[in-house]
Design an enzyme around this catalytic site. Structure first.
Site, PDB file in Angstrom:
ATOM      1  N   SER A 239       0.809  -1.224   0.000  1.00  0.00           N
ATOM      2  CA  SER A 239       0.000   0.000   0.000  1.00  0.00           C
ATOM      3  C   SER A 239       0.842   1.274   0.000  1.00  0.00           C
ATOM      4  O   SER A 239       0.485   2.239  -0.683  1.00  0.00           O
ATOM      5  CB  SER A 239      -0.978  -0.001   1.172  1.00  0.00           C
ATOM      6  OG  SER A 239      -0.305  -0.160   2.405  1.00  0.00           O
ATOM      7  N   GLU A 240       1.953   1.297   0.746  1.00  0.00           N
ATOM      8  CA  GLU A 240       2.793   2.497   0.743  1.00  0.00           C
ATOM      9  C   GLU A 240       4.276   2.137   0.839  1.00  0.00           C
ATOM     10  O   GLU A 240       4.665   1.244   1.601  1.00  0.00           O
ATOM     11  CB  GLU A 240       2.472   3.432   1.916  1.00  0.00           C
ATOM     12  CG  GLU A 240       1.064   3.985   1.916  1.00  0.00           C
ATOM     13  CD  GLU A 240       0.816   5.054   0.874  1.00  0.00           C
ATOM     14  OE1 GLU A 240       1.798   5.617   0.337  1.00  0.00           O
ATOM     15  OE2 GLU A 240      -0.359   5.336   0.606  1.00  0.00           O
ATOM     16  N   THR A 241       5.076   2.843   0.071  1.00  0.00           N
ATOM     17  CA  THR A 241       6.524   2.869   0.234  1.00  0.00           C
ATOM     18  C   THR A 241       6.900   4.302   0.570  1.00  0.00           C
ATOM     19  O   THR A 241       6.442   5.237  -0.090  1.00  0.00           O
ATOM     20  CB  THR A 241       7.240   2.430  -1.060  1.00  0.00           C
ATOM     21  OG1 THR A 241       6.928   1.054  -1.317  1.00  0.00           O
ATOM     22  CG2 THR A 241       8.747   2.584  -0.945  1.00  0.00           C
TER      23      THR A 241
END
Length: 303
Positions: free
Chosen positions: A51-53
């Site tokens: 979902s997020e880096t």
């Protein structure tokens, strides 16, 4: 001849808003010692495909305990950069506090949403419904994030009623608001069961107004929580965000108003589950999000 780029140290994954591995919301945390272009940043986020880096680069060190260390922080989904991300900020703070890169209990992050602070705090009691299911609980510290409130506004969904109903598979809707910062639809459903068992139609969510859809319901008595929620954002390559901190900047405002309280316990009812302790400061329009994180993997990006 161009110099070879240094390998980029990363912690992937850091599971945020949980005290057990393989729960909460995973984030990749990358430390940049030199500039990387936008194409590289987005390509790495797509490669991790969670979902997020997020990317950290140091701006200042702490000076003898007088000032806090400051880092630039950026967040990317697999397809786009975003302006605010709670769980990846928690993951970044956890990675820093767990390393020798900071020697203070407060970190400042310079972001597209302004300067955000993360503070290491003593243990607090947060009910852990998700963590009692699977995964081994780990000892650790709590982190408190200081975020802006995402105000909710009225949303006239007459024209979108059939589309939203289709997106939520005919679930009974109590209320619909629109969030100002995230530009999401916040939908209150009739029960926790309706939230937990919802099987949305993602193609219809893509056609709904705004960025994504938050669904929520008041928690049942004795659960230890005030409300449950889930968040769907296929437009940004996230069919369902396991635990979304930024969504709770809007949920805090919504449920504080409905329940008449400023301290809230929240459970995000995704398959991974996640727990947040929240304090709303209505006067200065800030939300304190508190939770734990667990580092599961670490390594280096070699390209």
């Amino acid at each position: 001849m161009s110099m070879a780029k240094k390998p980029v140290k990363y912690y992937v994954q850091v599971d945020a808003f949980t005290e057990s591995a393989f729960k909460g919301n995973p984030a990749s945390v990358c430390f940049l010692e030199e500039e990387r272009d936008e194409e590289w940043l987005q390509a790495v986020a797509a490669e991790f495909n969670i979902s997020e880096t997020c990317y950290l680069s140091r701006i200042t060190h702490s000076l003898h305990g007088i000032s806090n260390p400051r880092f630039r922080l950026r967040w990317f989904t697999p397809v786009a950069e975003v302006k605010l991300c709670g769980h990846a900020t928690l993951a970044a703070a956890h990675a820093l506090f767990s390393s020798d890169l900071v020697d203070t209990d407060v970190i400042e992050f310079v972001t597209l949403s302004g300067v955000l602070t993360a503070k290491k705090i003593p243990a607090i009691h947060i009910t852990s419904a998700s963590d009692s299911q699977n995964g081994e609980a780990q000892d650790g510290f709590y982190i408190e994030l200081d975020f802006p409130v995402d105000p909710v506004t009225e949303f006239s969904f007459d024209e979108s009623t059939s589309l939203l109903s289709e997106a939520l598979n005919g679930a009974s809707i109590i209320d619909v608001k629109r969030t100002q910062i995230g530009d999401d639809l916040l939908v209150e459903l009739t029960s926790v069961k309706a939230v937990s068992e919802l099987q949305p139609k993602l193609d219809a969510i893509v056609r709904c107004p705004g960025r994504g859809v938050i669904v929520s319901a008041i928690a049942p008595p004795g659960s230890g929580f005030d409300f449950y929620s889930r968040f769907f954002c296929p437009k940004l390559g996230i069919n369902e965000d396991p635990v979304c901190g930024s969504a709770h900047c809007a949920l805090a405002s919504y449920w504080s108003n409905k329940l008449g309280k400023f301290d809230l316990n929240a459970y995000q009812a995704s398959s991974r589950g996640g727990v947040l302790n929240i304090h709303l400061d209505e006067k200065i329009q800030r939300v304190l999000l508190r939770g734990k994180a667990v580092t599961v993997m670490e390594g280096c990006v070699l390209v």
